[in-house]
Design a protein around this motif. Sequence first.
Motif, PDB file in Angstrom:
ATOM      1  N   LEU A  28       0.875  -1.170   0.000  1.00 43.81           N
ATOM      2  CA  LEU A  28       0.000   0.000   0.000  1.00 43.81           C
ATOM      3  C   LEU A  28       0.909   1.216   0.000  1.00 43.81           C
ATOM      4  CD1 LEU A  28      -2.876   1.217   0.218  1.00 43.81           C
ATOM      5  CD2 LEU A  28      -2.579   1.162   2.703  1.00 43.81           C
ATOM      6  N   GLY A  29       1.061   1.839  -1.156  1.00 44.87           N
ATOM      7  CA  GLY A  29       1.993   2.957  -1.265  1.00 44.87           C
ATOM      8  C   GLY A  29       3.396   2.489  -0.916  1.00 44.87           C
ATOM      9  N   ASP A  30       4.028   3.180   0.034  1.00 44.92           N
ATOM     10  CA  ASP A  30       5.387   2.826   0.457  1.00 44.92           C
ATOM     11  C   ASP A  30       5.415   1.737   1.524  1.00 44.92           C
ATOM     12  OD1 ASP A  30       6.706   4.661  -1.217  1.00 44.92           O
ATOM     13  OD2 ASP A  30       6.437   6.296   0.234  1.00 44.92           O
ATOM     14  N   LEU A  31       4.240   1.286   1.956  1.00 41.81           N
ATOM     15  CA  LEU A  31       4.175   0.291   3.024  1.00 41.81           C
ATOM     16  C   LEU A  31       4.073  -1.118   2.458  1.00 41.81           C
ATOM     17  CD1 LEU A  31       1.660   2.055   5.426  1.00 41.81           C
ATOM     18  CD2 LEU A  31       4.173   2.135   5.482  1.00 41.81           C
ATOM     19  N   GLU A  32       4.802  -2.030   3.073  1.00 38.80           N
ATOM     20  CA  GLU A  32       4.726  -3.450   2.743  1.00 38.80           C
ATOM     21  C   GLU A  32       4.270  -4.170   4.007  1.00 38.80           C
ATOM     22  OE1 GLU A  32       7.668  -7.092   1.310  1.00 38.80           O
ATOM     23  OE2 GLU A  32       8.502  -5.101   1.647  1.00 38.80           O
ATOM     24  N   ILE A  33       3.205  -4.944   3.895  1.00 35.61           N
ATOM     25  CA  ILE A  33       2.669  -5.717   5.012  1.00 35.61           C
ATOM     26  C   ILE A  33       3.076  -7.169   4.780  1.00 35.61           C
ATOM     27  CG2 ILE A  33       0.618  -6.290   6.357  1.00 35.61           C
ATOM     28  CD1 ILE A  33       1.324  -3.170   5.888  1.00 35.61           C
ATOM     29  N   VAL A  34       3.791  -7.749   5.728  1.00 32.85           N
ATOM     30  CA  VAL A  34       4.366  -9.086   5.576  1.00 32.85           C
ATOM     31  C   VAL A  34       3.695 -10.050   6.557  1.00 32.85           C
ATOM     32  CG1 VAL A  34       6.500 -10.437   5.666  1.00 32.85           C
ATOM     33  CG2 VAL A  34       6.572  -8.043   4.902  1.00 32.85           C
ATOM     34  N   ASP A  35       3.221 -11.184   6.029  1.00 35.47           N
ATOM     35  CA  ASP A  35       2.708 -12.306   6.820  1.00 35.47           C
ATOM     36  C   ASP A  35       1.708 -11.935   7.913  1.00 35.47           C
ATOM     37  OD1 ASP A  35       4.019 -14.349   5.460  1.00 35.47           O
ATOM     38  OD2 ASP A  35       5.814 -14.177   6.693  1.00 35.47           O
ATOM     39  N   PRO A  36       0.550 -11.382   7.584  1.00 37.64           N
ATOM     40  CA  PRO A  36      -0.467 -11.202   8.631  1.00 37.64           C
ATOM     41  C   PRO A  36      -0.943 -12.580   9.113  1.00 37.64           C
ATOM     42  CG  PRO A  36      -1.128 -10.117   6.568  1.00 37.64           C
ATOM     43  CD  PRO A  36       0.100 -10.901   6.286  1.00 37.64           C
ATOM     44  N   TRP A  37      -0.948 -12.789  10.410  1.00 36.26           N
ATOM     45  CA  TRP A  37      -1.367 -14.064  10.967  1.00 36.26           C
ATOM     46  C   TRP A  37      -1.932 -13.847  12.353  1.00 36.26           C
ATOM     47  CZ3 TRP A  37       1.153 -16.811  15.078  1.00 36.26           C
ATOM     48  CH2 TRP A  37       2.301 -16.190  15.573  1.00 36.26           C
ATOM     49  N   GLY A  38      -2.549 -14.866  12.891  1.00 36.06           N
ATOM     50  CA  GLY A  38      -3.112 -14.759  14.227  1.00 36.06           C
ATOM     51  C   GLY A  38      -3.183 -16.105  14.902  1.00 36.06           C
ATOM     52  N   HIS A  39      -3.447 -16.056  16.204  1.00 30.74           N
ATOM     53  CA  HIS A  39      -3.648 -17.283  16.987  1.00 30.74           C
ATOM     54  C   HIS A  39      -5.120 -17.664  16.966  1.00 30.74           C
ATOM     55  CE1 HIS A  39       0.049 -16.478  19.727  1.00 30.74           C
ATOM     56  NE2 HIS A  39       0.356 -17.345  18.788  1.00 30.74           N
ATOM     57  N   VAL A  67      -7.758  -1.433  12.867  1.00 31.03           N
ATOM     58  CA  VAL A  67      -7.764  -2.783  12.296  1.00 31.03           C
ATOM     59  C   VAL A  67      -9.161  -3.348  12.488  1.00 31.03           C
ATOM     60  CG1 VAL A  67      -6.770  -5.100  12.447  1.00 31.03           C
ATOM     61  CG2 VAL A  67      -5.348  -3.110  12.938  1.00 31.03           C
ATOM     62  N   THR A  68      -9.652  -4.057  11.484  1.00 30.20           N
ATOM     63  CA  THR A  68     -10.913  -4.786  11.629  1.00 30.20           C
ATOM     64  C   THR A  68     -10.722  -6.196  11.085  1.00 30.20           C
ATOM     65  OG1 THR A  68     -11.741  -4.045   9.478  1.00 30.20           O
ATOM     66  CG2 THR A  68     -12.350  -2.709  11.394  1.00 30.20           C
ATOM     67  N   VAL A  69     -11.470  -7.131  11.656  1.00 34.77           N
ATOM     68  CA  VAL A  69     -11.559  -8.506  11.149  1.00 34.77           C
ATOM     69  C   VAL A  69     -13.024  -8.897  11.203  1.00 34.77           C
ATOM     70  CG1 VAL A  69      -9.212  -9.266  11.731  1.00 34.77           C
ATOM     71  CG2 VAL A  69     -11.038  -9.476  13.420  1.00 34.77           C
ATOM     72  N   ASP A  70     -13.408  -9.847  10.357  1.00 35.57           N
ATOM     73  CA  ASP A  70     -14.824 -10.205  10.257  1.00 35.57           C
ATOM     74  C   ASP A  70     -15.349 -11.026  11.431  1.00 35.57           C
ATOM     75  OD1 ASP A  70     -13.764 -12.745   9.757  1.00 35.57           O
ATOM     76  OD2 ASP A  70     -15.084 -13.131   8.050  1.00 35.57           O
ATOM     77  N   LEU A  96      -0.125   2.995  16.020  1.00 35.72           N
ATOM     78  CA  LEU A  96       1.267   2.551  16.059  1.00 35.72           C
ATOM     79  C   LEU A  96       2.060   3.257  14.973  1.00 35.72           C
ATOM     80  CD1 LEU A  96       3.441   0.554  17.118  1.00 35.72           C
ATOM     81  CD2 LEU A  96       2.592  -1.068  15.408  1.00 35.72           C
ATOM     82  N   GLU A  97       3.076   4.012  15.376  1.00 32.74           N
ATOM     83  CA  GLU A  97       3.907   4.719  14.402  1.00 32.74           C
ATOM     84  C   GLU A  97       4.764   3.733  13.615  1.00 32.74           C
ATOM     85  OE1 GLU A  97       7.091   8.348  13.834  1.00 32.74           O
ATOM     86  OE2 GLU A  97       6.578   7.739  15.863  1.00 32.74           O
ATOM     87  N   ILE A  98       4.829   3.976  12.299  1.00 37.43           N
ATOM     88  CA  ILE A  98       5.695   3.217  11.407  1.00 37.43           C
ATOM     89  C   ILE A  98       6.709   4.232  10.851  1.00 37.43           C
ATOM     90  CG2 ILE A  98       5.791   1.606   9.475  1.00 37.43           C
ATOM     91  CD1 ILE A  98       3.796   0.810  11.758  1.00 37.43           C
ATOM     92  N   PRO A  99       7.881   4.353  11.488  1.00 35.44           N
ATOM     93  CA  PRO A  99       8.847   5.371  11.065  1.00 35.44           C
ATOM     94  C   PRO A  99       9.315   5.180   9.623  1.00 35.44           C
ATOM     95  CG  PRO A  99       9.436   4.473  13.218  1.00 35.44           C
ATOM     96  CD  PRO A  99       8.357   3.597  12.646  1.00 35.44           C
ATOM     97  N   ALA A 100       9.701   6.266   8.999  1.00 38.01           N
ATOM     98  CA  ALA A 100      10.239   6.220   7.630  1.00 38.01           C
ATOM     99  C   ALA A 100      11.458   5.302   7.595  1.00 38.01           C
ATOM    100  CB  ALA A 100      10.632   7.622   7.185  1.00 38.01           C
ATOM    101  N   THR A 133      -6.000   0.131   8.553  1.00 39.14           N
ATOM    102  CA  THR A 133      -6.156   1.541   8.190  1.00 39.14           C
ATOM    103  C   THR A 133      -4.940   2.314   8.672  1.00 39.14           C
ATOM    104  OG1 THR A 133      -8.560   1.367   8.396  1.00 39.14           O
ATOM    105  CG2 THR A 133      -7.630   3.589   8.360  1.00 39.14           C
ATOM    106  N   PHE A 134      -4.290   2.973   7.728  1.00 36.07           N
ATOM    107  CA  PHE A 134      -3.123   3.795   8.024  1.00 36.07           C
ATOM    108  C   PHE A 134      -3.497   5.267   7.898  1.00 36.07           C
ATOM    109  CE2 PHE A 134      -1.496  -0.295   6.735  1.00 36.07           C
ATOM    110  CZ  PHE A 134      -0.491  -0.528   7.664  1.00 36.07           C
ATOM    111  N   GLU A 135      -2.892   6.084   8.727  1.00 38.03           N
ATOM    112  CA  GLU A 135      -3.185   7.515   8.761  1.00 38.03           C
ATOM    113  C   GLU A 135      -2.984   8.180   7.395  1.00 38.03           C
ATOM    114  OE1 GLU A 135      -2.318  10.246  12.390  1.00 38.03           O
ATOM    115  OE2 GLU A 135      -0.524  10.213  11.125  1.00 38.03           O
ATOM    116  N   LYS A 136      -1.900   7.869   6.720  1.00 30.89           N
ATOM    117  CA  LYS A 136      -1.593   8.513   5.441  1.00 30.89           C
ATOM    118  C   LYS A 136      -1.863   7.608   4.239  1.00 30.89           C
ATOM    119  CE  LYS A 136       1.804  11.464   7.595  1.00 30.89           C
ATOM    120  NZ  LYS A 136       3.190  11.573   7.973  1.00 30.89           N
TER     121      LYS A 136
END
Length: 165
Positions: A28-39, A67-70, A96-100, A133-136
């Motif tokens: 998503l733009g400059d962001l890369e989301i890696v391996d979303p998972w849960g217990h 964040v939302t989940v169904d 949660l801040e994601i620094p440059a 959902t990210f701020e920017k």
Amino acid sequence: MRALNFLLFFAVFMLSLNTIASAEDYKLGDLEIVDPWGHAPLKGTDVAEGFLKIVNHGATADRLVAVTVDFAKTAQIHEMKMNGTTMQMAELKDGLEIPAGATVELKPQSTHLMFMGLSRRPAANEKVPGELTFEKAGKLKVEFVIEPAGASMPMNMDNMNMNAN
């Protein structure tokens, strides 16, 4: 010949496990989301946890704000820290801040997502839809791969670590 057949079967089996339960990476733009998972939720509980890694390839910080989940009424971003000898968990109300140029990892016994008020109990190896959902950068639909309760990392990461040793 039997040994060769067994090794071939085992290799195919391990690859299929990796494919069945592997989480995906998202951009998503400059962001890369890696391996979303849960217990998977523990028996008798109404909560579950979620994890992922966020890589900010950009020159500007961003912030994960929702964040939302169904399967849950509410999802919060939590941090865990020690207060003396007691582990405390608290919601990050401002996100949660994601620094440059940085990588932020949400993982067990650390910063994580807390899914509360479960409408159903996702099972191990299930993929469940969610939205970050990210701020920017805005909103991004993802799928969380559900692992057994207590897993320390996604199964595909376990397999990679086994293969690396």
